[in-house]
Design a protein around this motif. Structure first.
Motif, mmCIF file in Angstrom:
data_model
loop_
_atom_site.group_PDB
_atom_site.id
_atom_site.type_symbol
_atom_site.label_atom_id
_atom_site.label_comp_id
_atom_site.label_asym_id
_atom_site.label_seq_id
_atom_site.Cartn_x
_atom_site.Cartn_y
_atom_site.Cartn_z
ATOM 1 N N PHE A 19 0.831 -1.212 0.000
ATOM 2 C CA PHE A 19 0.000 0.000 0.000
ATOM 3 C C PHE A 19 0.862 1.259 0.000
ATOM 4 C CE2 PHE A 19 -3.503 -2.777 1.526
ATOM 5 C CZ PHE A 19 -4.475 -2.378 0.621
ATOM 6 N N MET A 20 1.967 1.227 0.747
ATOM 7 C CA MET A 20 2.846 2.400 0.792
ATOM 8 C C MET A 20 3.519 2.638 -0.556
ATOM 9 S SD MET A 20 4.643 2.303 4.549
ATOM 10 C CE MET A 20 3.700 2.737 6.021
ATOM 11 N N VAL A 21 3.933 1.558 -1.218
ATOM 12 C CA VAL A 21 4.548 1.699 -2.542
ATOM 13 C C VAL A 21 3.548 2.322 -3.514
ATOM 14 C CG1 VAL A 21 5.410 0.415 -4.541
ATOM 15 C CG2 VAL A 21 6.231 -0.150 -2.247
ATOM 16 N N LEU A 22 2.314 1.845 -3.466
ATOM 17 C CA LEU A 22 1.283 2.416 -4.341
ATOM 18 C C LEU A 22 1.044 3.889 -4.026
ATOM 19 C CD1 LEU A 22 -1.310 -0.509 -4.426
ATOM 20 C CD2 LEU A 22 0.238 0.201 -6.256
ATOM 21 N N ALA A 23 1.111 4.235 -2.730
ATOM 22 C CA ALA A 23 0.916 5.636 -2.341
ATOM 23 C C ALA A 23 2.032 6.511 -2.903
ATOM 24 C CB ALA A 23 0.871 5.742 -0.817
ATOM 25 N N TYR A 24 3.291 6.061 -2.755
ATOM 26 C CA TYR A 24 4.419 6.839 -3.282
ATOM 27 C C TYR A 24 4.391 6.894 -4.810
ATOM 28 C CZ TYR A 24 6.714 7.274 1.261
ATOM 29 O OH TYR A 24 7.011 7.610 2.558
ATOM 30 N N LEU A 25 3.941 5.794 -5.444
ATOM 31 C CA LEU A 25 3.836 5.785 -6.905
ATOM 32 C C LEU A 25 2.795 6.811 -7.367
ATOM 33 C CD1 LEU A 25 4.441 4.630 -9.702
ATOM 34 C CD2 LEU A 25 2.768 2.820 -9.231
ATOM 35 N N TRP A 26 1.656 6.833 -6.704
ATOM 36 C CA TRP A 26 0.617 7.796 -7.056
ATOM 37 C C TRP A 26 1.123 9.230 -6.879
ATOM 38 C CZ3 TRP A 26 -3.540 8.468 -9.707
ATOM 39 C CH2 TRP A 26 -4.414 9.513 -9.431
ATOM 40 N N ASP A 27 1.841 9.456 -5.789
ATOM 41 C CA ASP A 27 2.395 10.782 -5.539
ATOM 42 C C ASP A 27 3.406 11.159 -6.621
ATOM 43 O OD1 ASP A 27 2.667 13.106 -3.642
ATOM 44 O OD2 ASP A 27 4.745 12.400 -3.619
ATOM 45 N N HIS A 32 4.984 14.275 -11.229
ATOM 46 C CA HIS A 32 5.939 14.087 -12.331
ATOM 47 C C HIS A 32 7.351 13.797 -11.797
ATOM 48 C CE1 HIS A 32 2.713 15.599 -14.867
ATOM 49 N NE2 HIS A 32 2.634 16.689 -14.105
ATOM 50 N N ARG A 33 7.422 12.861 -10.851
ATOM 51 C CA ARG A 33 8.723 12.477 -10.296
ATOM 52 C C ARG A 33 8.936 10.975 -10.445
ATOM 53 N NH1 ARG A 33 7.504 15.980 -5.585
ATOM 54 N NH2 ARG A 33 7.129 14.056 -4.422
ATOM 55 N N LEU A 34 8.539 10.433 -11.567
ATOM 56 C CA LEU A 34 8.655 8.990 -11.769
ATOM 57 C C LEU A 34 10.103 8.530 -11.809
ATOM 58 C CD1 LEU A 34 5.825 8.104 -14.327
ATOM 59 C CD2 LEU A 34 6.113 7.234 -12.005
ATOM 60 N N ALA A 35 10.984 9.359 -12.387
ATOM 61 C CA ALA A 35 12.404 8.978 -12.462
ATOM 62 C C ALA A 35 12.984 8.841 -11.054
ATOM 63 C CB ALA A 35 13.185 10.015 -13.263
ATOM 64 N N GLN A 36 12.686 9.799 -10.193
ATOM 65 C CA GLN A 36 13.167 9.753 -8.820
ATOM 66 C C GLN A 36 12.572 8.549 -8.084
ATOM 67 O OE1 GLN A 36 12.369 13.323 -6.631
ATOM 68 N NE2 GLN A 36 13.086 12.479 -4.674
ATOM 69 N N PHE A 37 11.268 8.301 -8.323
ATOM 70 C CA PHE A 37 10.615 7.144 -7.707
ATOM 71 C C PHE A 37 11.272 5.846 -8.164
ATOM 72 C CE2 PHE A 37 7.516 3.701 -8.134
ATOM 73 C CZ PHE A 37 7.061 3.582 -6.837
ATOM 74 N N GLY A 38 11.577 5.766 -9.478
ATOM 75 C CA GLY A 38 12.201 4.562 -10.015
ATOM 76 C C GLY A 38 13.560 4.294 -9.399
ATOM 77 N N LYS A 39 14.370 5.352 -9.232
ATOM 78 C CA LYS A 39 15.697 5.172 -8.622
ATOM 79 C C LYS A 39 15.576 4.711 -7.164
ATOM 80 C CE LYS A 39 17.927 8.712 -11.498
ATOM 81 N NZ LYS A 39 18.548 10.062 -11.505
ATOM 82 N N ALA A 40 14.706 5.386 -6.422
ATOM 83 C CA ALA A 40 14.530 5.022 -5.012
ATOM 84 C C ALA A 40 14.011 3.593 -4.876
ATOM 85 C CB ALA A 40 13.569 6.001 -4.338
ATOM 86 N N THR A 41 13.062 3.236 -5.738
ATOM 87 C CA THR A 41 12.508 1.880 -5.702
ATOM 88 C C THR A 41 13.568 0.853 -6.063
ATOM 89 O OG1 THR A 41 10.345 2.753 -6.324
ATOM 90 C CG2 THR A 41 10.681 0.388 -6.589
ATOM 91 N N GLY A 42 14.414 1.191 -7.055
ATOM 92 C CA GLY A 42 15.492 0.287 -7.444
ATOM 93 C C GLY A 42 16.458 0.028 -6.302
#
Length: 670
Positions: A19-27, A32-42
């Motif tokens: 649920f938290m991952v989905l929340a951060y993904l939605w945010d 428009h911070r998908l690149a930053q989200f992708g790096k952090a998730t990686g």
């Protein structure tokens, strides 16, 4: 069992993470911070992978054992196939401990269903309302009146904490609020188990590994994490926002552009809404307990009381209801006043009569006292013993001493003087037929269900009828599976809580040759055949073991199999026969066991649903059965490599951080 619980709680924590991952993904999508989200998730995935590999040996072998345990898929096709899950425990077993829908109010009022399953007579306050003529009955009835088989205590998150959680639903903004709210709701719905079965079935059938775990009520551990977390976010919002309660807000029904109903107010509105939703409900429960909760006697208790004469049953039920209502309402008032005190702190903060730091301190003390009082009901000084007592070994009884005079390296003991499959004391001194484990080998449990349980009852009855004279007991026909398991001694109950050992002369011993073997095509045929053949001279096996076992030879009265050395993971036998053939070992089959005959590898087969067997050639041989799976070495090697990578990553991080700081220092000097 502790390890199984740790795995279960870790699994439930993954729901929160999801649920938290989905929340951060939605945010990230919204901003428009998908690149930053992708790096952090990686980075998180790499860290998680390292963590998994470091613990690979434990995780892999737990998973491997799970496949063979009650939490794995059964090969049997049962008559009530709807009760089976595709890959785990049966549905009724999983949902045996299901939280009642109305029992969910324990989150707010801990004694909504009375608390723990301890004798009602232990509650001194409640006994003030007890009719003395029913006191003996109250010593047997529990304080808990919910519909679970029993409980050690309710799930309670704290009265004021729950109010802050409700407040947080209104004042905290952002996707994290919704993640916590949805995780909380999911845990409550799943905790209802068979009380909300269609929803539970969705997860049992379609969510990986969910069917591996029982006691669905324990998923409320998610709510115990998410509710306080959102409550803390609500407090942070209040303390971070100057004049929070006086801020103007607009409440509307519909959309902000086209509201159906709109009202201008302040954040105090949400405070009062939260107060009414929690403190107000507690007050209503206290004033009108029978309106909201009409039943104060469980269905199982009513069933048990049917034997009580009707002239006593009515007064007993009336007095019991009065006692339990007093237990419930006392806790309702307690919850109400805790919420009133917490709300008073926030009102003092609003009126600037108290500084924020003191308000935080007061709320911490209030919540601590609240939880402390409730927790002490279920974990208190009376439950602790001196360390010397705890470390005292299991006391050896006269029965134990008599059995231990037998110095044979391996035999089993059946304790009929205990709850055989719900105790582990017997195993302290003996290799036990019974014992408790939250994840027994599935095949052994299925043999308990189909044969061993019945044979135990038949054996005890036969021994009583024969007055302990085993020559008058038809052991070969009454309990053949127990004999196959080399049950050499039986512990019998005597008057006064004493026990006595009895030698079973019909036990087959550690190993034996069979004259015949039948190969069948499925598990049902195999387990059914066990009850139809002479296990001393015949065996049944799945056809997939036909190449490993081959065919037996005619009976050999001179053939001898002797256990020479016993270790839990290595057994050494001498086998002497004129014709050779199939040897059945009274040892439970498990993948990974290997056999060597005179040092040469020999395939191990499974017979009689649960035992090991091999085929030996004529003559005298040394047979060694060993359990030393290569997967242990391989997974531990992988773990050490992961440890090395982790150390190197930490060292690299420290090096680059020091280099960055040095460069910054040099730039400043310039």
């Amino acid at each position: 069992e502790i390890q199984a619980n740790h795995v279960q709680m870790t699994y439930y924590y993954l729901f929160i993470i999801a649920f938290m991952v989905l929340a951060y993904l939605w945010d990230a999508v919204r901003n428009h911070r998908l690149a930053q989200f992708g790096k952090a998730t990686g980075v998180c995935f790499v860290a998680a992978a390292l963590g998994v590999v470091i613990n690979l040996s434990n995780l892999y072998h737990t998973w491997q054992y799970t496949q063979e345990s009650m939490r794995g898929k059964s090969e049997l096709v049962k008559k009530n196939s709807a009760n089976q899950t595709s890959s785990g425990l049966d549905r009724d077993y999983i949902t045996q401990w299901s939280y009642g829908i109305d029992e969910t109010w324990t989150l707010l009022v801990p004694n909504t269903k009375g608390g723990a399953s301890m004798p009602l007579a232990m509650n001194e306050k409640a006994m003030e309302k007890a009719d003395p003529q029913f006191y003996q009955i109250y010593q047997q009835l529990g304080q808990y009146w919910g519909n679970q088989p029993g409980t050690s205590g309710p799930v309670y998150v704290g009265a004021f904490v729950l109010m802050l959680f409700v407040l947080g639903l209104f004042i905290v903004k952002g996707p994290m609020k919704w993640a916590l709210f949805l995780a909380t709701g999911l845990s409550i719905l799943l905790s209802w188990g068979h009380n909300f079965m269609w929803f539970t079935d969705l997860f049992l059938d379609y969510v990986p590994m969910y069917a591996k775990f029982r006691t669905v009520a324990s998923i409320l551990v998610i709510a115990e994490f998410t509710i306080p977390l959102l409550a803390m976010l609500a407090l942070k919002k209040i303390f971070d926002t100057p004049d929070f309660f006086t801020q103007k807000i607009r409440i509307y029904l519909g959309t902000s552009k086209h509201p159906i109903i709109a009202h201008n107010t302040t954040n105090m509105f949400w405070l009062w809404v939260s107060f009414i939703a929690t403190g107000g409900m507690a007050l209503l429960f206290a004033i009108m307990p029978s309106i909201f909760f009409p039943d104060y006697v469980s269905a199982s208790e009513l069933e048990a009381m049917k034997q009580i004469p009707s002239e006593y049953l009515g007064p007993l039920l009336s007095n019991l209801q009065e006692i339990r209502i007093s237990i419930f309402t006392a806790d309702c008032w307690r919850t109400f006043f805790v919420i009133v005190l917490g709300t008073a702190v926030l009102l003092l903060l609003r009126m600037k009569k108290i500084q924020p730091k003191y308000a935080v301190g007061a709320i911490i003390v209030l919540c601590l006292v609240d939880m402390w009082q409730v927790n002490k009901r279920y974990l208190n000084d009376g439950m602790f013993v001196e360390r010397s007592v705890r470390e005292t070994p299991q006391q050896e009884t006269a029965t134990d001493r008599q059995i231990l005079q037998d110095k044979a390296p391996d035999y089993r003991v059946l304790n009929l003087a205990s709850n055989t499959f719900n105790e582990n004391e017997t195993s302290y001194y003996h290799k036990s037929i019974g014992g408790y484990h939250a994840a027994k080998l599935r095949r052994y449990q299925e043999m308990i269900d189909q044969y061993i349980g019945k044979e135990m009852r038949d054996m005890q009855g036969a021994i009583v009828n024969a007055q302990g004279d085993m020559t008058r007991v038809a052991g070969d026909s009454i309990y053949p599976v127990l004999n196959m398991l080399n049950t050499k001694y039986v512990i019998l109950p005597l008057q006064g809580g004493q026990t006595a050992p009895l030698l079973n002369p019909y036990a087959f011993g550690n190993a034996w040759f069979v004259d015949r073997i039948s190969y069948v095509d499925n598990a049902n045929a195999e387990i059914d055949a066990v009850g139809k053949i002479d296990l001393r001279h015949e065996a049944v096996a799945d056809s997939k073991f036909k190449d490993a076992l081959g065919e037996p030879v005619a009976h050999q009265s001179t053939a001898v199999v002797t256990l020479k050395k016993y270790e839990p993971n290595e057994l050494t036998y001498t086998v002497n026969s004129q014709k050779g053939g199939i040897v059945v070992f009274s040892e439970i089959y498990y993948p990974g066991w290997t056999a060597k005959v005179d040092g040469a590898d020999t395939p191990v087969g499974r017979v009689n649903y649960i035992l090991r067997a091999i085929n030996v050639k004529p003559g005298k041989h040394t047979v060694v059965l060993t359990f030393k799976p290569t997967s242990v070495k391989n997974t531990e090697t992988a773990a050490y490599v992961a440890y090395l990578l982790l150390v190197l990553a930490i060292a690299a991080g420290v090096f680059f951080e020091m280099k960055r700081r040095k460069n910054e220092t040099n730039e400043l000097k310039k």
